[in-house]
Motif scaffolding. Structure first.
Motif, mmCIF file in Angstrom:
data_model
loop_
_atom_site.group_PDB
_atom_site.id
_atom_site.type_symbol
_atom_site.label_atom_id
_atom_site.label_comp_id
_atom_site.label_asym_id
_atom_site.label_seq_id
_atom_site.Cartn_x
_atom_site.Cartn_y
_atom_site.Cartn_z
ATOM 1 N N MET A 1 0.746 -1.121 -0.017
ATOM 2 C CA MET A 1 -0.007 0.011 0.111
ATOM 3 C C MET A 1 1.005 1.187 0.119
ATOM 4 N N THR A 2 0.470 2.179 -0.621
ATOM 5 C CA THR A 2 1.065 3.531 -0.760
ATOM 6 C C THR A 2 0.898 4.497 0.554
ATOM 7 N N ASN A 3 1.538 5.727 0.722
ATOM 8 C CA ASN A 3 1.187 6.284 1.729
ATOM 9 C C ASN A 3 -0.232 6.867 1.623
ATOM 10 N N GLU A 4 -0.688 7.186 0.205
ATOM 11 C CA GLU A 4 -1.996 7.729 -0.058
ATOM 12 C C GLU A 4 -3.100 6.882 0.327
ATOM 13 N N ASP A 5 -2.739 5.427 0.047
ATOM 14 C CA ASP A 5 -3.790 4.444 0.525
ATOM 15 C C ASP A 5 -4.070 4.512 2.091
ATOM 16 N N TRP A 6 -2.954 4.711 2.870
ATOM 17 C CA TRP A 6 -3.170 4.498 4.223
ATOM 18 C C TRP A 6 -3.847 5.804 4.674
ATOM 19 N N LYS A 7 -3.456 6.870 3.960
ATOM 20 C CA LYS A 7 -4.247 8.273 4.273
ATOM 21 C C LYS A 7 -5.747 8.122 4.320
ATOM 22 N N LYS A 8 -6.054 7.165 3.082
ATOM 23 C CA LYS A 8 -7.392 7.147 2.742
ATOM 24 C C LYS A 8 -8.228 6.099 4.009
ATOM 25 N N VAL A 9 -7.509 5.278 4.458
ATOM 26 C CA VAL A 9 -7.798 4.262 5.518
ATOM 27 C C VAL A 9 -7.903 5.117 6.953
ATOM 28 N N ASP A 10 -6.954 6.095 7.246
ATOM 29 C CA ASP A 10 -7.013 6.889 8.217
ATOM 30 C C ASP A 10 -8.082 7.990 8.288
ATOM 31 N N ASN A 11 -8.262 8.401 7.362
ATOM 32 C CA ASN A 11 -9.523 9.248 6.924
ATOM 33 C C ASN A 11 -10.986 8.291 7.234
ATOM 34 N N ALA A 12 -10.858 7.372 6.953
ATOM 35 C CA ALA A 12 -12.186 6.494 7.164
ATOM 36 C C ALA A 12 -12.528 6.147 8.540
ATOM 37 N N LEU A 13 -11.330 6.456 9.397
ATOM 38 C CA LEU A 13 -11.459 5.776 10.600
ATOM 39 C C LEU A 13 -11.361 7.257 11.600
ATOM 40 N N LYS A 14 -11.704 8.302 11.029
ATOM 41 C CA LYS A 14 -11.752 9.667 11.999
ATOM 42 C C LYS A 14 -13.145 9.729 12.790
ATOM 43 N N SER A 15 -14.293 9.188 12.398
ATOM 44 C CA SER A 15 -15.466 9.330 13.259
ATOM 45 C C SER A 15 -15.952 8.181 13.549
ATOM 46 N N VAL A 16 -16.482 8.057 14.476
ATOM 47 C CA VAL A 16 -17.342 6.857 15.043
ATOM 48 C C VAL A 16 -18.441 6.412 14.347
ATOM 49 N N PHE A 17 -18.869 7.575 13.489
ATOM 50 C CA PHE A 17 -20.258 7.445 12.782
ATOM 51 C C PHE A 17 -19.708 6.873 11.387
ATOM 52 N N SER A 18 -18.403 6.679 10.751
ATOM 53 C CA SER A 18 -18.263 6.510 9.656
ATOM 54 C C SER A 18 -18.033 4.841 9.741
ATOM 55 N N PRO A 19 -18.363 4.157 8.618
ATOM 56 C CA PRO A 19 -18.439 2.729 8.530
ATOM 57 C C PRO A 19 -17.263 1.911 8.468
ATOM 58 N N GLY A 20 -15.779 2.642 8.274
ATOM 59 C CA GLY A 20 -14.845 1.796 8.415
ATOM 60 C C GLY A 20 -13.905 1.906 7.194
ATOM 61 N N ALA A 21 -13.197 0.623 7.255
ATOM 62 C CA ALA A 21 -12.365 0.195 6.006
ATOM 63 C C ALA A 21 -12.248 -1.226 5.951
ATOM 64 N N LYS A 22 -12.101 -1.830 4.818
ATOM 65 C CA LYS A 22 -11.899 -3.396 4.760
ATOM 66 C C LYS A 22 -10.435 -3.230 3.986
ATOM 67 N N LEU A 23 -9.707 -4.018 4.548
ATOM 68 C CA LEU A 23 -8.222 -4.424 3.672
ATOM 69 C C LEU A 23 -8.110 -5.982 3.702
ATOM 70 N N LEU A 24 -7.284 -6.287 2.710
ATOM 71 C CA LEU A 24 -7.036 -7.858 2.276
ATOM 72 C C LEU A 24 -5.615 -7.773 2.855
ATOM 73 N N ILE A 25 -5.312 -8.678 3.787
ATOM 74 C CA ILE A 25 -4.040 -8.623 4.420
ATOM 75 C C ILE A 25 -3.636 -10.238 4.343
ATOM 76 N N ASP A 26 -2.663 -10.512 3.288
ATOM 77 C CA ASP A 26 -2.185 -12.009 3.254
ATOM 78 C C ASP A 26 -3.374 -13.082 3.201
ATOM 79 N N GLY A 27 -4.371 -12.765 2.650
ATOM 80 C CA GLY A 27 -5.439 -13.508 2.431
ATOM 81 C C GLY A 27 -6.627 -13.434 3.460
ATOM 82 N N TYR A 28 -6.306 -12.684 4.476
ATOM 83 C CA TYR A 28 -7.421 -12.396 5.644
ATOM 84 C C TYR A 28 -8.216 -11.166 5.281
#
Length: 131
Positions: A1-28
């Protein structure tokens, strides 16, 4: 993942009301959701393949090593050092390490520490979707 991708994930986790993010990590499929840990503190909850099993925190397994937060704790307090007559810094550290244990959590309170742990313990990380 690039730094820009990590920023997207970080922004998705800024609020309790946001639905979050899904990642695919080594098949999980790892779902990250910001939730309220206590009255004044939020935490990032980790769900693996759409769920959570309590045995991951108790038993040594792949999921625990890859995704969960580990904190080293000790049973020794300052009064125990005084009772045993230990004064040196080195002696205190050795004594505390003798009675230390690891405690695992299914949540992270710091995004950058979570990111570093994921990068260090996994090889392939991709964004499935930012919810």
């Amino acid at each position: 993942m690039t730094n820009e991708d990590w920023k997207k994930v970080d922004n998705a986790l800024k609020s309790v009301f946001s639905p979050g993010a899904k990642l695919l990590i080594d098949g999980y499929e790892v779902t990250l959701i910001l939730c309220q840990k206590s009255q004044f503190q939020n935490a990032i909850a980790v769900y693996i393949n759409g769920g959570f099993k309590g045995k991951w925190l108790v038993e040594d397994c792949e999921e625990r090593r890859r995704f969960f937060c580990c904190k080293k704790r000790t049973l020794v307090k300052e009064k125990d050092f005084k009772a045993c007559g230990i004064r040196s810094k080195k002696g205190k550290k050795e004594f505390a390490d003798r009675y230390a244990y690891n405690e695992y959590f299914s949540y992270w309170t710091n995004f950058s520490k979570m990111k570093k742990h994921f990068i260090d313990n996994n090889t392939n990380i991709e964004i499935l979707e930012v919810l």
